[in-house]
Design a protein around this motif. Structure first.
Motif, PDB file in Angstrom:
ATOM      1  N   PRO A  62       0.866  -1.239  -0.124  1.00 34.43           N
ATOM      2  CA  PRO A  62       0.167  -0.002   0.103  1.00 34.43           C
ATOM      3  C   PRO A  62       0.722   1.326   0.068  1.00 34.43           C
ATOM      4  CG  PRO A  62       0.278  -0.749   2.046  1.00 34.43           C
ATOM      5  CD  PRO A  62       0.949  -1.716   1.110  1.00 34.43           C
ATOM      6  N   CYS A  63       0.198   2.420  -0.251  1.00 35.41           N
ATOM      7  CA  CYS A  63       0.959   3.651   0.045  1.00 35.41           C
ATOM      8  C   CYS A  63       1.060   3.903   1.550  1.00 35.41           C
ATOM      9  CB  CYS A  63      -0.102   4.878  -0.396  1.00 35.41           C
ATOM     10  SG  CYS A  63      -0.691   4.640  -1.943  1.00 35.41           S
ATOM     11  N   ALA A  64       1.847   4.725   1.974  1.00 36.41           N
ATOM     12  CA  ALA A  64       2.137   5.142   3.247  1.00 36.41           C
ATOM     13  C   ALA A  64       1.257   6.175   3.763  1.00 36.41           C
ATOM     14  CB  ALA A  64       3.518   5.454   3.747  1.00 36.41           C
ATOM     15  N   ALA A  65       0.934   7.175   2.503  1.00 31.92           N
ATOM     16  CA  ALA A  65      -0.041   7.971   2.752  1.00 31.92           C
ATOM     17  C   ALA A  65      -0.568   8.430   1.374  1.00 31.92           C
ATOM     18  CB  ALA A  65       0.585   9.363   3.336  1.00 31.92           C
ATOM     19  N   VAL A  66      -1.870   8.890   1.414  1.00 22.95           N
ATOM     20  CA  VAL A  66      -2.484   9.413   0.292  1.00 22.95           C
ATOM     21  C   VAL A  66      -3.051  10.513   0.360  1.00 22.95           C
ATOM     22  CG1 VAL A  66      -4.381   9.240  -1.524  1.00 22.95           C
ATOM     23  CG2 VAL A  66      -3.176   7.054  -0.549  1.00 22.95           C
ATOM     24  N   GLU A  67      -2.635  11.540   0.004  1.00 26.04           N
ATOM     25  CA  GLU A  67      -3.052  13.103   0.225  1.00 26.04           C
ATOM     26  C   GLU A  67      -3.586  13.740  -1.000  1.00 26.04           C
ATOM     27  OE1 GLU A  67      -1.917  15.170   2.784  1.00 26.04           O
ATOM     28  OE2 GLU A  67      -0.768  13.623   3.845  1.00 26.04           O
ATOM     29  N   LEU A  68      -5.044  14.194  -0.714  1.00 23.35           N
ATOM     30  CA  LEU A  68      -5.673  14.343  -1.900  1.00 23.35           C
ATOM     31  C   LEU A  68      -5.657  16.303  -1.574  1.00 23.35           C
ATOM     32  CD1 LEU A  68      -8.685  12.128  -1.447  1.00 23.35           C
ATOM     33  CD2 LEU A  68      -6.983  12.011  -3.086  1.00 23.35           C
ATOM     34  N   VAL A  69      -5.305  16.401  -3.016  1.00 20.59           N
ATOM     35  CA  VAL A  69      -5.110  18.171  -2.999  1.00 20.59           C
ATOM     36  C   VAL A  69      -6.145  18.652  -3.792  1.00 20.59           C
ATOM     37  CG1 VAL A  69      -2.691  18.163  -1.874  1.00 20.59           C
ATOM     38  CG2 VAL A  69      -3.197  17.963  -4.593  1.00 20.59           C
ATOM     39  N   PRO A  70      -6.439  20.014  -3.949  1.00 20.94           N
ATOM     40  CA  PRO A  70      -7.345  20.746  -4.657  1.00 20.94           C
ATOM     41  C   PRO A  70      -6.643  20.935  -6.196  1.00 20.94           C
ATOM     42  CG  PRO A  70      -6.501  22.139  -3.106  1.00 20.94           C
ATOM     43  CD  PRO A  70      -6.053  20.898  -2.618  1.00 20.94           C
ATOM     44  N   PRO A  71      -7.267  21.262  -7.373  1.00 23.36           N
ATOM     45  CA  PRO A  71      -6.455  21.407  -8.599  1.00 23.36           C
ATOM     46  C   PRO A  71      -5.817  22.660  -8.475  1.00 23.36           C
ATOM     47  CG  PRO A  71      -8.973  20.798  -8.740  1.00 23.36           C
ATOM     48  CD  PRO A  71      -8.802  20.871  -7.353  1.00 23.36           C
ATOM     49  N   GLY A  72      -4.348  22.254  -9.166  1.00 14.99           N
ATOM     50  CA  GLY A  72      -3.639  23.410  -8.875  1.00 14.99           C
ATOM     51  C   GLY A  72      -2.583  23.294  -7.984  1.00 14.99           C
ATOM     52  N   TRP A  73      -2.786  22.465  -6.836  1.00 16.54           N
ATOM     53  CA  TRP A  73      -1.894  22.402  -5.958  1.00 16.54           C
ATOM     54  C   TRP A  73      -0.242  21.801  -6.188  1.00 16.54           C
ATOM     55  CZ3 TRP A  73       1.743  19.165  -3.191  1.00 16.54           C
ATOM     56  CH2 TRP A  73       1.782  19.252  -1.748  1.00 16.54           C
ATOM     57  N   LEU A  74      -0.225  20.918  -7.069  1.00 14.81           N
ATOM     58  CA  LEU A  74       1.093  20.347  -7.506  1.00 14.81           C
ATOM     59  C   LEU A  74       1.968  21.347  -8.498  1.00 14.81           C
ATOM     60  CD1 LEU A  74      -0.268  16.710  -8.508  1.00 14.81           C
ATOM     61  CD2 LEU A  74       1.207  17.378  -6.741  1.00 14.81           C
TER      62      LEU A  74
END
Lengths: 83, 540
Positions: free
Chosen positions: B500-512
């Protein structure tokens, strides 16, 4: 606090997922951080939290969090039963 | 002595013939240890050799082996070499992997490599047979339990010929077969063995999977042709009961153990504190296959020093499949050197960042540092480590051409007082618990998850002090964050990689953060993630 609530707290702490929302239908695959190594530490945390004996491989065979909650409940009941 | 012109097979034949009743491997299975003697191994190799031949396998044919931890993996592999075929282990599917995806990926590998045969567990063999159809690849199960046969003389395979393949951990299109010749394998064993002090009392204990270069070379082939018995544990069982390794060391007086850095951390955290272990037999406990960390070894020694483990037994090594295995090794009996550094303009100066040496290069190894487009021999210059050795690989299967004399490792490091120090990598490679995962493979898997904006996710390898390894962190842009989407991303990664992942971070569009060319920048997003994580940790 229900066993499921306590399980949720243990899962959030063990897998470092502060925003994890736990339900009975959730399985290990839904939880980031729940790999075969951390599985061992989950079991150690559960044993410490509930003061019961649980084997890592029996937890690995459970289909979901609901079954894990039932297992913990069964162990707690067994502990409370005299003899 | 069997003379076939191939010193590897001759050595193996010599070991099997000498003292046939000595143990070859102590195999842990079903909560007990099965002792397989050299003569029993030879008999089983005979059965496997017959099975390979019956499947049409001959000299130079590539064959694959997908078997559970058990009594057949080692004889199947050695028998394939014995008849002149070119074997390769592939990982047995993790129970949490998507089996359909696993079969599809590995069927692609079989087709692309032109594999002559696959030996797999019966249930898996049947599934592969259905998938592959009556094509060029024969699919077979191991010979019936207890079946043995007289081992014929080994094939007369030239030492320049291919001995075996090791595979990287990429998925479709990236699972590259590293071709290793007998010449390279022999040169590795001859250069590495003298640094280890193997003698008639030596014993190797291992939980490492055999598809891993450290498990295959250091913990299987090296002891096999050195007459050193092996204690072989099931990796899955070890993960749940790490104390099994310590029990095995005490029981069989094991002297040599190899494992990645994360395993030191796992043992430190996971072994019950109320048990006593006798680790006094250990001569070398070698960290390799991922960055060795001084504090991980310190905690391990603090935890197990009272169990007979001595400081000088904790060792380090640097290696990779493309050089068979080891490139360097710290000095036996001496704690690996530590230095404090800082880096300015690619030059190393004294500073506060502590690094653990990986020892001096093995005999015949030449290491240079690629910096500014030039190969540099000077010390304390930081750049990509490049390795020339008598045991460099022959190329990737099917890629054509001969590799450059200096193999570009993708690792960033430097030399100091003739010793190898590794800082990190330039490849988009994440090493999780010793296993190589390519970040773009993870991103490809996550891109297919409904809800994640296409092309707007990134996978990072984030160092974890807790696990002693790197962890996969996925950051994905979405307009609809939810716990279900976190679970879906995690499931996608698990299905493809079995972890698995250690963490899944969901971020708003444009964050990356994107580069000027519009690509999502791994480096800048890594920094942004670390800053955000540090801020979250600091927030009460």
């Amino acid at each position: 606090m229900t066993i499921l609530d306590t399980l949720g707290a243990v899962l959030r702490r063990t897998f470092r997922q502060p925003n994890l929302v736990v339900s009975r239908s959730m399985s290990a695959a839904d939880v980031p951080g729940w790999d075969s190594l951390n599985h061992l530490f989950l079991v150690m945390e559960l044993e410490a939290e509930f003061d019961v004996d649980i084997a890592a491989d029996e937890v690995a065979r459970l289909p979901d969090i609901g079954a894990l909650a039932d297992l913990v409940a069964e162990r707690l009941a067994r502990k409370d039963t005299p003899g | 002595m069997t003379a076939c012109g191939n010193r590897f097979l001759e050595r193996l034949a010599g070991i099997l013939a000498a003292d046939p009743e000595l143990p070859f491997v102590y195999l842990r299975q079903n909560d007990a240890y099965l002792t397989v003697t050299r003569s029993e191994l030879a008999g089983r190799m005979g059965a496997h050799a017959a099975a390979w031949r019956a499947a049409g396998v001959g000299e130079g044919d590539v064959v694959f082996i997908i078997l559970r931890h058990g009594a057949d993996a080692m004889p199947a592999f050695l028998a394939a070499m014995w008849i002149g075929a070119v074997p390769s282990f592939l990982p047995f599917p993790n129970p949490r992997q998507d089996l359909a995806l696993y079969r599809e990926v590995h069927a692609t590998v079989l087709r692309r490599t032109g594999a002559k045969a696959l030996m797999a567990e019966p249930d898996l063999a049947a599934e592969f047979l259905n998938l592959l159809g009556p094509q060029a690849t024969a699919v077979l199960a191991p010979p019936a339990v207890g079946c043995t046969a007289l081992l014929p003389p080994p094939a007369a395979i030239a030492e320049e010929g291919a001995a075996l393949l090791q595979h990287s951990s990429g998925t479709t299109g990236l699972k590259k077969g590293v071709v290793l010749s007998y010449r390279a394998v022999l040169a590795q064993l001859d250069a590495y063995a003298p640094t280890l002090g193997l003698d008639p009392r030596s014993c190797v204990a291992s939980w490492l999977p055999l598809y891993h270069d450290m498990g295959l070379i250091a913990c299987f082939l090296l002891p096999s042709v050195s007459g050193v018995p092996i204690v072989a544990l099931d990796p899955f069982e070890w993960a749940l009961k790490p104390q099994l390794l310590l029990e095995a060391i005490g029981r069989f007086r094991a002297t040599h153990v190899w494992m990645p850095n994360f395993a030191f951390a796992h043992l430190t955290r996971g072994v019950p504190r109320n048990e006593r272990y006798d680790l006094s037999s250990v001569a070398m406990l070698i960290g390799s296959s991922e960055t060795n960390r001084g504090h991980t070894q310190d905690r391990f020694l603090a935890r197990f020093g009272s169990h007979g483990l001595r400081a000088g037994t904790l060792q380090t090594s640097y290696g990779m499949a493309e050089t068979v295995f080891a490139v360097s090794q710290s000095q036996r009996g001496v704690e690996p050197r530590r230095i404090g550094i800082r880096i300015e303009n690619a030059c190393v100066f004294p500073g506060d960042t502590e690094l653990l040496s990986n020892g001096k290069p093995l005999a015949g190894v030449e290491i240079k540092v690629l910096h500014g487009g030039r190969m540099r021999s000077e010390e304390r210059i930081v750049g990509e480590l490049c390795v020339a050795s008598p045991f460099n690989f022959s190329g990737y299967l099917g890629s054509g051409g001969t590799p450059d004399r200096f193999h570009r490792t993708g690792d960033i490091g430097f030399l100091d007082e003739g010793e190898v120090f590794v800082l990190g990598r330039i490849k988009d490679l994440i090493i999780v618990n010793g296993r190589n995962i390519y970040a773009h493979d993870v991103e490809a898997a996550v891109n297919d998850v409904p809800g994640i904006h296409p092309g707007r996710c990134i996978a990072l390898g984030v160092a974890s002090d807790r696990t002693g390894s790197e962890e996969i962190v996925v950051i994905g842009e979405t307009s609809a964050p939810s716990p279900d989407l976190v679970a879906a991303v995690n499931r996608a990664v698990l299905a493809h990689f079995g972890m698995p992942c250690a963490a899944v971070e969901l971020v708003p569009p444009g964050w990356l953060v994107k580069t000027t060319s519009g690509k999502v920048s791994r480096e800048r997003n890594h920094q942004k993630y670390l800053i955000r994580a540090a801020h979250a940790d600091a927030t009460p």
